[in-house]
Design a protein around this motif. Structure first.
Motif, PDB file in Angstrom:
ATOM      1  N   GLU A  54       0.591  -1.066  -0.091  1.00  0.00           N
ATOM      2  CA  GLU A  54      -0.245   0.059   0.153  1.00  0.00           C
ATOM      3  C   GLU A  54       0.814   1.288   0.078  1.00  0.00           C
ATOM      4  O   GLU A  54       0.406   2.198  -0.476  1.00  0.00           O
ATOM      5  N   VAL A  55       2.156   1.078   0.522  1.00  0.00           N
ATOM      6  CA  VAL A  55       2.943   2.182   0.685  1.00  0.00           C
ATOM      7  C   VAL A  55       4.374   1.927  -0.145  1.00  0.00           C
ATOM      8  O   VAL A  55       5.297   2.486   0.387  1.00  0.00           O
ATOM      9  N   ALA A  56       4.123   1.281  -1.160  1.00  0.00           N
ATOM     10  CA  ALA A  56       5.655   0.844  -1.755  1.00  0.00           C
ATOM     11  C   ALA A  56       6.411   1.897  -2.118  1.00  0.00           C
ATOM     12  O   ALA A  56       7.702   1.871  -2.441  1.00  0.00           O
ATOM     13  N   ASP A  57       5.768   3.234  -2.281  1.00  0.00           N
ATOM     14  CA  ASP A  57       6.537   4.385  -2.750  1.00  0.00           C
ATOM     15  C   ASP A  57       7.519   5.104  -1.754  1.00  0.00           C
ATOM     16  O   ASP A  57       8.524   5.816  -2.032  1.00  0.00           O
ATOM     17  N   MET A  58       7.294   4.330  -0.489  1.00  0.00           N
ATOM     18  CA  MET A  58       8.070   4.794   0.702  1.00  0.00           C
ATOM     19  C   MET A  58       8.981   3.642   0.863  1.00  0.00           C
ATOM     20  O   MET A  58       9.728   3.605   2.068  1.00  0.00           O
ATOM     21  N   ALA A  59       9.291   2.878   0.138  1.00  0.00           N
ATOM     22  CA  ALA A  59      10.181   1.561   0.279  1.00  0.00           C
ATOM     23  C   ALA A  59      11.532   2.182   0.868  1.00  0.00           C
ATOM     24  O   ALA A  59      12.035   1.353   1.675  1.00  0.00           O
ATOM     25  N   ASP A  60      12.324   2.903   0.312  1.00  0.00           N
ATOM     26  CA  ASP A  60      13.507   3.401   0.762  1.00  0.00           C
ATOM     27  C   ASP A  60      13.602   3.755   2.256  1.00  0.00           C
ATOM     28  O   ASP A  60      14.316   3.214   3.106  1.00  0.00           O
ATOM     29  N   ARG A  61      12.436   4.614   2.684  1.00  0.00           N
ATOM     30  CA  ARG A  61      12.547   4.694   4.240  1.00  0.00           C
ATOM     31  C   ARG A  61      12.124   3.650   5.039  1.00  0.00           C
ATOM     32  O   ARG A  61      12.850   3.456   6.168  1.00  0.00           O
ATOM     33  N   ILE A  62      11.305   2.958   4.551  1.00  0.00           N
ATOM     34  CA  ILE A  62      10.847   1.598   5.358  1.00  0.00           C
ATOM     35  C   ILE A  62      11.905   0.516   5.657  1.00  0.00           C
ATOM     36  O   ILE A  62      12.184   0.271   6.655  1.00  0.00           O
ATOM     37  N   VAL A  63      12.666   0.391   4.409  1.00  0.00           N
ATOM     38  CA  VAL A  63      13.723  -0.808   4.343  1.00  0.00           C
ATOM     39  C   VAL A  63      14.767  -0.048   5.454  1.00  0.00           C
ATOM     40  O   VAL A  63      15.383  -0.987   6.323  1.00  0.00           O
ATOM     41  N   GLU A  64      15.090   1.109   5.057  1.00  0.00           N
ATOM     42  CA  GLU A  64      16.300   1.543   5.794  1.00  0.00           C
ATOM     43  C   GLU A  64      16.027   1.683   7.269  1.00  0.00           C
ATOM     44  O   GLU A  64      16.998   1.541   8.215  1.00  0.00           O
ATOM     45  N   THR A  65      14.810   2.070   7.775  1.00  0.00           N
ATOM     46  CA  THR A  65      14.490   1.923   9.198  1.00  0.00           C
ATOM     47  C   THR A  65      14.653   0.526   9.791  1.00  0.00           C
ATOM     48  O   THR A  65      15.222   0.239  10.978  1.00  0.00           O
ATOM     49  N   THR A 244      15.843   6.068 -18.205  1.00  0.00           N
ATOM     50  CA  THR A 244      16.010   7.329 -17.861  1.00  0.00           C
ATOM     51  C   THR A 244      14.863   7.760 -16.642  1.00  0.00           C
ATOM     52  O   THR A 244      15.058   8.385 -15.623  1.00  0.00           O
ATOM     53  N   ALA A 245      13.671   7.291 -17.049  1.00  0.00           N
ATOM     54  CA  ALA A 245      12.538   7.393 -16.164  1.00  0.00           C
ATOM     55  C   ALA A 245      12.582   6.950 -14.869  1.00  0.00           C
ATOM     56  O   ALA A 245      12.252   7.340 -13.811  1.00  0.00           O
ATOM     57  N   GLN A 246      13.143   5.603 -14.923  1.00  0.00           N
ATOM     58  CA  GLN A 246      13.244   4.791 -13.600  1.00  0.00           C
ATOM     59  C   GLN A 246      14.327   5.501 -12.652  1.00  0.00           C
ATOM     60  O   GLN A 246      14.231   5.591 -11.501  1.00  0.00           O
ATOM     61  N   ARG A 247      15.460   6.022 -13.375  1.00  0.00           N
ATOM     62  CA  ARG A 247      16.418   6.897 -12.551  1.00  0.00           C
ATOM     63  C   ARG A 247      15.924   8.020 -11.890  1.00  0.00           C
ATOM     64  O   ARG A 247      16.134   8.386 -10.819  1.00  0.00           O
ATOM     65  N   ASP A 248      14.956   8.836 -12.881  1.00  0.00           N
ATOM     66  CA  ASP A 248      14.260   9.966 -12.368  1.00  0.00           C
ATOM     67  C   ASP A 248      13.354   9.613 -11.049  1.00  0.00           C
ATOM     68  O   ASP A 248      13.430  10.247  -9.840  1.00  0.00           O
ATOM     69  N   VAL A 249      12.995   8.595 -11.317  1.00  0.00           N
ATOM     70  CA  VAL A 249      11.963   8.025  -9.801  1.00  0.00           C
ATOM     71  C   VAL A 249      12.733   7.936  -8.770  1.00  0.00           C
ATOM     72  O   VAL A 249      12.445   8.355  -7.546  1.00  0.00           O
ATOM     73  N   MET A 250      13.896   7.079  -9.099  1.00  0.00           N
ATOM     74  CA  MET A 250      14.693   6.706  -7.797  1.00  0.00           C
ATOM     75  C   MET A 250      15.090   7.715  -7.329  1.00  0.00           C
ATOM     76  O   MET A 250      15.422   7.874  -5.965  1.00  0.00           O
ATOM     77  N   ASP A 251      15.612   8.843  -7.963  1.00  0.00           N
ATOM     78  CA  ASP A 251      16.367   9.984  -7.501  1.00  0.00           C
ATOM     79  C   ASP A 251      15.498  10.763  -6.789  1.00  0.00           C
ATOM     80  O   ASP A 251      15.515  11.429  -5.782  1.00  0.00           O
ATOM     81  N   ALA A 252      14.049  10.956  -7.159  1.00  0.00           N
ATOM     82  CA  ALA A 252      13.088  11.697  -6.453  1.00  0.00           C
ATOM     83  C   ALA A 252      12.823  10.848  -4.901  1.00  0.00           C
ATOM     84  O   ALA A 252      12.756  11.577  -4.213  1.00  0.00           O
ATOM     85  N   ARG A 253      12.648   9.585  -5.045  1.00  0.00           N
ATOM     86  CA  ARG A 253      12.471   8.796  -3.794  1.00  0.00           C
ATOM     87  C   ARG A 253      13.488   9.298  -2.846  1.00  0.00           C
ATOM     88  O   ARG A 253      13.480   9.475  -1.532  1.00  0.00           O
ATOM     89  N   ARG A 254      14.905   9.295  -3.574  1.00  0.00           N
ATOM     90  CA  ARG A 254      15.983   9.376  -2.521  1.00  0.00           C
ATOM     91  C   ARG A 254      15.857  10.712  -1.983  1.00  0.00           C
ATOM     92  O   ARG A 254      16.207  11.055  -0.608  1.00  0.00           O
ATOM     93  N   GLU A 255      15.611  11.654  -2.846  1.00  0.00           N
ATOM     94  CA  GLU A 255      15.454  13.250  -2.245  1.00  0.00           C
ATOM     95  C   GLU A 255      14.502  13.094  -1.310  1.00  0.00           C
ATOM     96  O   GLU A 255      14.493  14.036  -0.129  1.00  0.00           O
ATOM     97  N   LYS A 256      13.221  12.520  -1.424  1.00  0.00           N
ATOM     98  CA  LYS A 256      12.285  12.740  -0.694  1.00  0.00           C
ATOM     99  C   LYS A 256      12.480  12.175   0.667  1.00  0.00           C
ATOM    100  O   LYS A 256      12.319  12.585   2.000  1.00  0.00           O
ATOM    101  N   PHE A 257      13.302  10.938   0.621  1.00  0.00           N
ATOM    102  CA  PHE A 257      13.639  10.262   1.888  1.00  0.00           C
ATOM    103  C   PHE A 257      14.773  11.223   2.771  1.00  0.00           C
ATOM    104  O   PHE A 257      14.690  11.213   3.851  1.00  0.00           O
TER     105      PHE A 257
END
Length: 449
Positions: A54-65, A244-257
């Motif tokens: 349900e919140v896979a877009d926050m995967a970076d933060r969830i996994v890191e925690t 390129t789109a995937q990299r942009d999405v990952m960069d945006a997620r990292r910045e959000k995190f």
């Protein structure tokens, strides 16, 4: 209904409340080891795993925690670490979409690093299972090896030739120009096979004692058709755009995190422990005893005894909690540690401590004079009561109650603990919660302290 119940309901309901629920759970998991109870943290990890899709877009933060809680140096209870590792395994197994490469690599690094130092057999077993799911950090590259010794055969331009393998030490086979010829060939560790320089030949060598070499005229490959080239070019362009789109999405997620982590850290800094009658000593000499601390603080609190000092010396750590008769005495004790050394040579690093977990908390306005005089903030207090009524039902229920302005009681200690760690924001005003001293004293009396 406690805080985790609220978070779980929000995660399943969807909408904007999901991000807030995840943030609350991550804050609870990120609290120090002595923060939330072990059972609460374990359940928090399970809720994240169960609702991950349900919140896979926050995967970076969830996994890191989760990785931070499960790490060997996190000083969390074994049960909490086990549930955290199991939650990571469930996330990998049940993710609706493949996890991002960076997320998988983070899990691989965690599993590998923790396995190298872990001593608990149960945790090692779960880490091994996690490693099987995500693989090891460094993948080994397969090296192609020849299944037969090196051979060189000179082949002439004949329709068919037969070679028999013999057992001499080394032999070079030359095929003559007769229609059919048999030659004894060695099965030595090193055999050379030379292929004649005919324009285009296809050579087949059998591995049996009789090796049959056939030379055939091979047809030259036809040039690619223009349509095929166009399709390949279009496919390559699509792959480039997708990458390129995937990299942009990952960069945006990292910045959000990164921004979320910064916000959470700043929030934790704001919620410093307010004055309490308990002190936390971060470090002390290895030969110190409770009686030595009681004697040191007796000039501030004459009633202090060794029973008021709790030492923690397990796993090489040395810290202590000291109970005073009042906040004023604890404050004087902090001043004492800045002026007088302990045991003739050691300066004690001390700070206010939250003290024992109880069911009653006092709320204070962050940044105002402590304690808050709620008679001067009646409107804010009314909104505070309304906030908790929306979350937990009527204050006349058995789940919570208003003891007096600024003082709340909850049936669940996990709620009071969460409030003490996190605080609450009402109408843009940050409120800080501390455990009610009277309730703590009653608990001390029941415990014989």
């Amino acid at each position: 209904m406690d805080v985790l119940d609220d978070c779980e309901v929000a995660l399943k309901a969807g909408g904007s409340g999901q991000e807030t629920a995840v943030n609350d759970i991550l804050d609870l998991l990120s609290a120090p080891a002595e923060g939330a109870p072990d059972a609460v943290k374990s359940r928090a990890a399970q809720i994240l795993a169960a609702n991950f899709n349900e919140v896979a877009d926050m995967a970076d933060r969830i996994v890191e925690t989760l990785v931070g809680v499960g790490a060997a140096g996190a000083k969390h209870a074994t049960s909490v670490r086990i549930h955290t590792i199991v939650s990571l395994s469930n996330i990998v197994k049940h993710a609706a979409e493949p996890l991002a490469p960076s997320v998988l690599e983070r899990i691989r690094e965690f599993a590998s690093a923790t396995l190298s130092t872990e001593t608990s057999g149960v945790i090692m077993r779960h880490l091994t299972g996690l490693t099987k799911l995500v693989g090891s950090p460094s993948t080994t590259k397969a090296k192609a090896a020849s299944t037969s010794p090196k051979q060189v055969v000179q082949v002439a331009s004949l329709p068919k030739q037969v070679v028999q393998v013999a057992s001499s030490p080394k032999q070079v086979v030359q095929v003559a120009s007769s229609p059919k010829q048999e030659t004894q060939v060695a099965s030595s560790p090193e055999q050379e096979v030379q292929v004649a320089s005919s324009p285009e030949q296809e050579v087949q060598v059998a591995s049996s004692p009789k090796q049959e070499v056939q030379v055939a005229q091979a047809s030259s490959p036809s040039p690619p058709r223009p349509a095929d080239a166009s399709l390949r070019e279009a496919s390559s362009c699509r792959d480039t755009v997708d990458s390129t789109a995937q990299r942009d999405v990952m960069d945006a997620r990292r910045e959000k995190f990164r921004l979320e982590e910064k916000r959470r850290q700043e929030s934790r800094k704001e919620l410093a422990v307010p004055p309490t009658p308990y002190l936390y000593i971060r470090h002390f000499p290895h030969d110190a005893t409770s009686s030595m601390f009681a004697a040191y603080f007796n000039c501030v609190d004459p009633n202090m005894t060794a029973r008021d000092v709790v030492l923690h010396t397990s796993n090489g750590a040395r810290h202590a909690f000291v109970k005073f008769d009042s906040i004023e005495l604890a404050t004087k004790a902090i001043e004492l540690t800045a002026e007088k050394v302990f045991d003739e040579s050691f300066w004690l690093p001390v700070a206010y401590a939250r003290g024992p977990i109880v069911s009653t908390v006092d709320l204070h306005i962050h940044g105002s004079t402590f304690p808050t005089d709620w008679t001067k903030h009646s409107s804010l207090w009314a909104h505070t009561v309304a906030y908790f009524t929306r979350r937990h039902g009527s204050s006349k229920s058995s789940t919570w109650a208003v003891r007096s302005p600024g003082v709340l009681w909850f049936a669940s200690k996990s709620i009071t603990q969460y409030l003490v760690l996190k605080g609450v924001e009402i109408d843009g005003t940050q409120l800080v919660a501390v455990y009610n001293v009277a309730d703590q004293r009653r608990g001390d009396a029941r415990a014989g302290g």
